[in-house]
Design a protein around this motif. Sequence first.
Motif, PDB file in Angstrom:
ATOM      1  N   THR A  44      -3.809  -2.572  11.013  1.00  0.00           N
ATOM      2  CA  THR A  44      -4.296  -2.651  12.386  1.00  0.00           C
ATOM      3  C   THR A  44      -3.143  -2.614  13.378  1.00  0.00           C
ATOM      4  O   THR A  44      -3.213  -1.922  14.406  1.00  0.00           O
ATOM      5  N   GLU A  45      -2.088  -3.340  13.098  1.00  0.00           N
ATOM      6  CA  GLU A  45      -0.919  -3.343  13.991  1.00  0.00           C
ATOM      7  C   GLU A  45      -0.285  -1.955  14.069  1.00  0.00           C
ATOM      8  O   GLU A  45       0.110  -1.505  15.151  1.00  0.00           O
ATOM      9  N   ILE A  46      -0.184  -1.273  12.935  1.00  0.00           N
ATOM     10  CA  ILE A  46       0.391   0.075  12.923  1.00  0.00           C
ATOM     11  C   ILE A  46      -0.477   1.025  13.741  1.00  0.00           C
ATOM     12  O   ILE A  46       0.033   1.798  14.558  1.00  0.00           O
ATOM     13  N   LEU A  47      -1.786   0.964  13.531  1.00  0.00           N
ATOM     14  CA  LEU A  47      -2.693   1.856  14.244  1.00  0.00           C
ATOM     15  C   LEU A  47      -2.684   1.584  15.751  1.00  0.00           C
ATOM     16  O   LEU A  47      -2.827   2.509  16.554  1.00  0.00           O
ATOM     17  N   ILE A  58      -2.528   6.056   6.759  1.00  0.00           N
ATOM     18  CA  ILE A  58      -1.840   4.987   6.030  1.00  0.00           C
ATOM     19  C   ILE A  58      -2.162   5.090   4.538  1.00  0.00           C
ATOM     20  O   ILE A  58      -1.271   4.979   3.688  1.00  0.00           O
ATOM     21  N   LYS A  59      -3.427   5.319   4.222  1.00  0.00           N
ATOM     22  CA  LYS A  59      -3.816   5.489   2.819  1.00  0.00           C
ATOM     23  C   LYS A  59      -3.096   6.688   2.205  1.00  0.00           C
ATOM     24  O   LYS A  59      -2.687   6.651   1.046  1.00  0.00           O
ATOM     25  N   ALA A  60      -2.933   7.743   2.988  1.00  0.00           N
ATOM     26  CA  ALA A  60      -2.239   8.933   2.491  1.00  0.00           C
ATOM     27  C   ALA A  60      -0.796   8.600   2.141  1.00  0.00           C
ATOM     28  O   ALA A  60      -0.275   9.073   1.128  1.00  0.00           O
ATOM     29  N   CYS A  61      -0.142   7.788   2.948  1.00  0.00           N
ATOM     30  CA  CYS A  61       1.234   7.371   2.661  1.00  0.00           C
ATOM     31  C   CYS A  61       1.305   6.610   1.340  1.00  0.00           C
ATOM     32  O   CYS A  61       2.190   6.850   0.517  1.00  0.00           O
ATOM     33  N   LEU A  62       0.373   5.698   1.155  1.00  0.00           N
ATOM     34  CA  LEU A  62       0.357   4.908  -0.088  1.00  0.00           C
ATOM     35  C   LEU A  62       0.097   5.798  -1.295  1.00  0.00           C
ATOM     36  O   LEU A  62       0.761   5.662  -2.340  1.00  0.00           O
ATOM     37  N   LEU A  63      -0.840   6.713  -1.174  1.00  0.00           N
ATOM     38  CA  LEU A  63      -1.149   7.619  -2.270  1.00  0.00           C
ATOM     39  C   LEU A  63       0.043   8.515  -2.564  1.00  0.00           C
ATOM     40  O   LEU A  63       0.409   8.715  -3.730  1.00  0.00           O
TER      41      LEU A  63
END
Length: 67
Positions: A44-47, A58-63
């Motif tokens: 939430t803070e990043i967004l 963010i999920k794409a970065c983790l994947l």
Amino acid sequence: MADQELLNRITTNPKVMTGKPVIRGTRLTVEYILNLLAHDTTVTEILTEYEGLVEADIKACLLFASG
């Protein structure tokens, strides 16, 4: 969202951030986002800080990092 759809959000271009993987349409590197998360910054803070990003980025970065 399917894995490939998420991974399509990450791009590399030798002319952008010296070829590091970035979130499409930005200069935010996967490494930078992972570093924020590692230091307890919430999604939430990043967004909130980076308008235009969505949770899927963010999920794409983790994947991407897991591959």
